[in-house]
Design a protein around this motif. Structure first.
Motif, PDB file in Angstrom:
ATOM      1  N   MET A   1      12.696   7.954 -80.540  1.00 32.48           N
ATOM      2  CA  MET A   1      11.278   8.154 -80.391  1.00 32.48           C
ATOM      3  C   MET A   1      10.792   7.673 -79.031  1.00 32.48           C
ATOM      4  N   ALA A   2      11.466   6.677 -78.511  1.00 34.44           N
ATOM      5  CA  ALA A   2      11.077   6.136 -77.210  1.00 34.44           C
ATOM      6  C   ALA A   2      11.242   7.178 -76.122  1.00 34.44           C
ATOM      7  N   SER A   3      12.247   8.031 -76.227  1.00 33.40           N
ATOM      8  CA  SER A   3      12.460   9.034 -75.192  1.00 33.40           C
ATOM      9  C   SER A   3      11.315  10.050 -75.157  1.00 33.40           C
ATOM     10  N   PHE A   4      10.707  10.364 -76.331  1.00 29.98           N
ATOM     11  CA  PHE A   4       9.559  11.264 -76.370  1.00 29.98           C
ATOM     12  C   PHE A   4       8.396  10.684 -75.570  1.00 29.98           C
ATOM     13  N   PHE A   5       8.082   9.386 -75.796  1.00 27.49           N
ATOM     14  CA  PHE A   5       6.983   8.742 -75.079  1.00 27.49           C
ATOM     15  C   PHE A   5       7.318   8.552 -73.605  1.00 27.49           C
ATOM     16  N   ASP A   6       8.593   8.291 -73.331  1.00 27.87           N
ATOM     17  CA  ASP A   6       9.015   8.185 -71.933  1.00 27.87           C
ATOM     18  C   ASP A   6       8.825   9.520 -71.221  1.00 27.87           C
ATOM     19  N   THR A   7       9.213  10.596 -71.888  1.00 29.39           N
ATOM     20  CA  THR A   7       9.064  11.941 -71.312  1.00 29.39           C
ATOM     21  C   THR A   7       7.589  12.286 -71.152  1.00 29.39           C
ATOM     22  N   LEU A   8       6.804  11.970 -72.155  1.00 33.86           N
ATOM     23  CA  LEU A   8       5.359  12.232 -72.099  1.00 33.86           C
ATOM     24  C   LEU A   8       4.716  11.447 -70.960  1.00 33.86           C
ATOM     25  N   SER A   9       5.082  10.192 -70.839  1.00 30.62           N
ATOM     26  CA  SER A   9       4.549   9.333 -69.780  1.00 30.62           C
ATOM     27  C   SER A   9       4.941   9.862 -68.406  1.00 30.62           C
ATOM     28  N   LYS A  10       6.209  10.269 -68.255  1.00 28.88           N
ATOM     29  CA  LYS A  10       6.687  10.787 -66.978  1.00 28.88           C
ATOM     30  C   LYS A  10       5.973  12.091 -66.633  1.00 28.88           C
ATOM     31  N   THR A  11       5.788  12.949 -67.626  1.00 27.61           N
ATOM     32  CA  THR A  11       5.101  14.225 -67.417  1.00 27.61           C
ATOM     33  C   THR A  11       3.653  13.979 -66.983  1.00 27.61           C
ATOM     34  N   ALA A  12       2.987  13.057 -67.641  1.00 28.23           N
ATOM     35  CA  ALA A  12       1.607  12.730 -67.291  1.00 28.23           C
ATOM     36  C   ALA A  12       1.535  12.135 -65.890  1.00 28.23           C
ATOM     37  N   THR A  13       2.467  11.252 -65.560  1.00 29.73           N
ATOM     38  CA  THR A  13       2.500  10.644 -64.234  1.00 29.73           C
ATOM     39  C   THR A  13       2.749  11.703 -63.166  1.00 29.73           C
ATOM     40  N   ASP A  14       3.696  12.601 -63.437  1.00 29.48           N
ATOM     41  CA  ASP A  14       3.984  13.683 -62.488  1.00 29.48           C
ATOM     42  C   ASP A  14       2.765  14.584 -62.291  1.00 29.48           C
ATOM     43  N   ALA A  15       2.087  14.902 -63.376  1.00 32.16           N
ATOM     44  CA  ALA A  15       0.899  15.754 -63.298  1.00 32.16           C
ATOM     45  C   ALA A  15      -0.197  15.066 -62.495  1.00 32.16           C
ATOM     46  N   ALA A  16      -0.381  13.773 -62.715  1.00 31.68           N
ATOM     47  CA  ALA A  16      -1.395  13.021 -61.974  1.00 31.68           C
ATOM     48  C   ALA A  16      -1.032  12.963 -60.495  1.00 31.68           C
ATOM     49  N   THR A  17       0.232  12.785 -60.197  1.00 36.00           N
ATOM     50  CA  THR A  17       0.694  12.739 -58.799  1.00 36.00           C
ATOM     51  C   THR A  17       0.449  14.085 -58.120  1.00 36.00           C
ATOM     52  N   ARG A  18       0.783  15.173 -58.827  1.00 36.82           N
ATOM     53  CA  ARG A  18       0.560  16.513 -58.264  1.00 36.82           C
ATOM     54  C   ARG A  18      -0.937  16.775 -58.063  1.00 36.82           C
ATOM     55  N   ALA A  19      -1.746  16.371 -59.019  1.00 36.42           N
ATOM     56  CA  ALA A  19      -3.196  16.569 -58.913  1.00 36.42           C
ATOM     57  C   ALA A  19      -3.758  15.776 -57.746  1.00 36.42           C
ATOM     58  N   SER A  20      -3.286  14.573 -57.563  1.00 33.94           N
ATOM     59  CA  SER A  20      -3.731  13.737 -56.454  1.00 33.94           C
ATOM     60  C   SER A  20      -3.324  14.354 -55.113  1.00 33.94           C
ATOM     61  N   ALA A  21      -2.087  14.843 -55.058  1.00 33.22           N
ATOM     62  CA  ALA A  21      -1.610  15.484 -53.834  1.00 33.22           C
ATOM     63  C   ALA A  21      -2.427  16.736 -53.522  1.00 33.22           C
ATOM     64  N   LYS A  22      -2.741  17.505 -54.554  1.00 33.47           N
ATOM     65  CA  LYS A  22      -3.542  18.727 -54.370  1.00 33.47           C
ATOM     66  C   LYS A  22      -4.953  18.370 -53.908  1.00 33.47           C
ATOM     67  N   ALA A  23      -5.521  17.305 -54.465  1.00 30.00           N
ATOM     68  CA  ALA A  23      -6.857  16.859 -54.056  1.00 30.00           C
ATOM     69  C   ALA A  23      -6.836  16.424 -52.594  1.00 30.00           C
ATOM     70  N   ASP A  24      -5.792  15.700 -52.195  1.00 25.04           N
ATOM     71  CA  ASP A  24      -5.666  15.287 -50.796  1.00 25.04           C
ATOM     72  C   ASP A  24      -5.561  16.502 -49.884  1.00 25.04           C
ATOM     73  N   GLU A  25      -4.768  17.480 -50.323  1.00 25.14           N
ATOM     74  CA  GLU A  25      -4.611  18.710 -49.539  1.00 25.14           C
ATOM     75  C   GLU A  25      -5.953  19.422 -49.379  1.00 25.14           C
ATOM     76  N   MET A  26      -6.682  19.551 -50.476  1.00 27.88           N
ATOM     77  CA  MET A  26      -7.981  20.239 -50.438  1.00 27.88           C
ATOM     78  C   MET A  26      -8.974  19.489 -49.560  1.00 27.88           C
ATOM     79  N   LEU A  27      -8.951  18.163 -49.640  1.00 21.58           N
ATOM     80  CA  LEU A  27      -9.834  17.352 -48.811  1.00 21.58           C
ATOM     81  C   LEU A  27      -9.537  17.584 -47.334  1.00 21.58           C
ATOM     82  N   GLU A  28      -8.265  17.561 -46.976  1.00 21.44           N
ATOM     83  CA  GLU A  28      -7.879  17.773 -45.582  1.00 21.44           C
ATOM     84  C   GLU A  28      -8.264  19.181 -45.114  1.00 21.44           C
ATOM     85  N   ILE A  29      -8.005  20.173 -45.965  1.00 18.95           N
ATOM     86  CA  ILE A  29      -8.350  21.557 -45.612  1.00 18.95           C
ATOM     87  C   ILE A  29      -9.856  21.711 -45.449  1.00 18.95           C
ATOM     88  N   ASN A  30     -10.634  21.093 -46.337  1.00 16.35           N
ATOM     89  CA  ASN A  30     -12.093  21.194 -46.243  1.00 16.35           C
ATOM     90  C   ASN A  30     -12.627  20.513 -44.993  1.00 16.35           C
TER      91      ASN A  30
END
Length: 108
Positions: A1-30
């Protein structure tokens, strides 16, 4: 069961990292687009000044280029059209004043 939460946590962290990177990109472009828009406004102002100077010279009889003369003559026609419309506006106002006065008199 721990691997499910680990995977979920990693997926959420990756998504947040990608969203942050995209926001930085948009800010720079704007920011760059803002600078680009400022330059375009400055270019428009420069073109406007060139046009004003050309028209001043045309009015003084100092413009001999046929294309520029056509543009200046077109501008004069447009200026006359604006004056004509101003006169039409005044005439319309007067007509409506008369109609309103007549309507007011009829009510009395």
């Amino acid at each position: 069961m721990a691997s499910f939460f680990d995977t979920l946590s990693k997926t959420a962290t990756d998504a947040a990292t990608r969203a942050s990177a995209k926001a930085d990109e948009m800010l720079e472009i704007n920011k760059i687009r803002g600078k680009q828009a400022d330059i375009k406004k400055e270019m428009q102002a420069a073109v406007m000044k060139i046009g004003q100077e050309c028209y001043k010279r045309y009015k003084k009889g100092e413009v001999y280029d046929e294309d520029l003369m056509k543009l200046c003559k077109h501008l004069e026609r447009l200026q006359q059209d604006v004056k004509d419309y101003e006169a039409e506006i005044e005439e319309a106002r007067e007509r409506h004043k008369v109609k309103q006065s007549e309507a007011d008199e009829e009510r009395l």
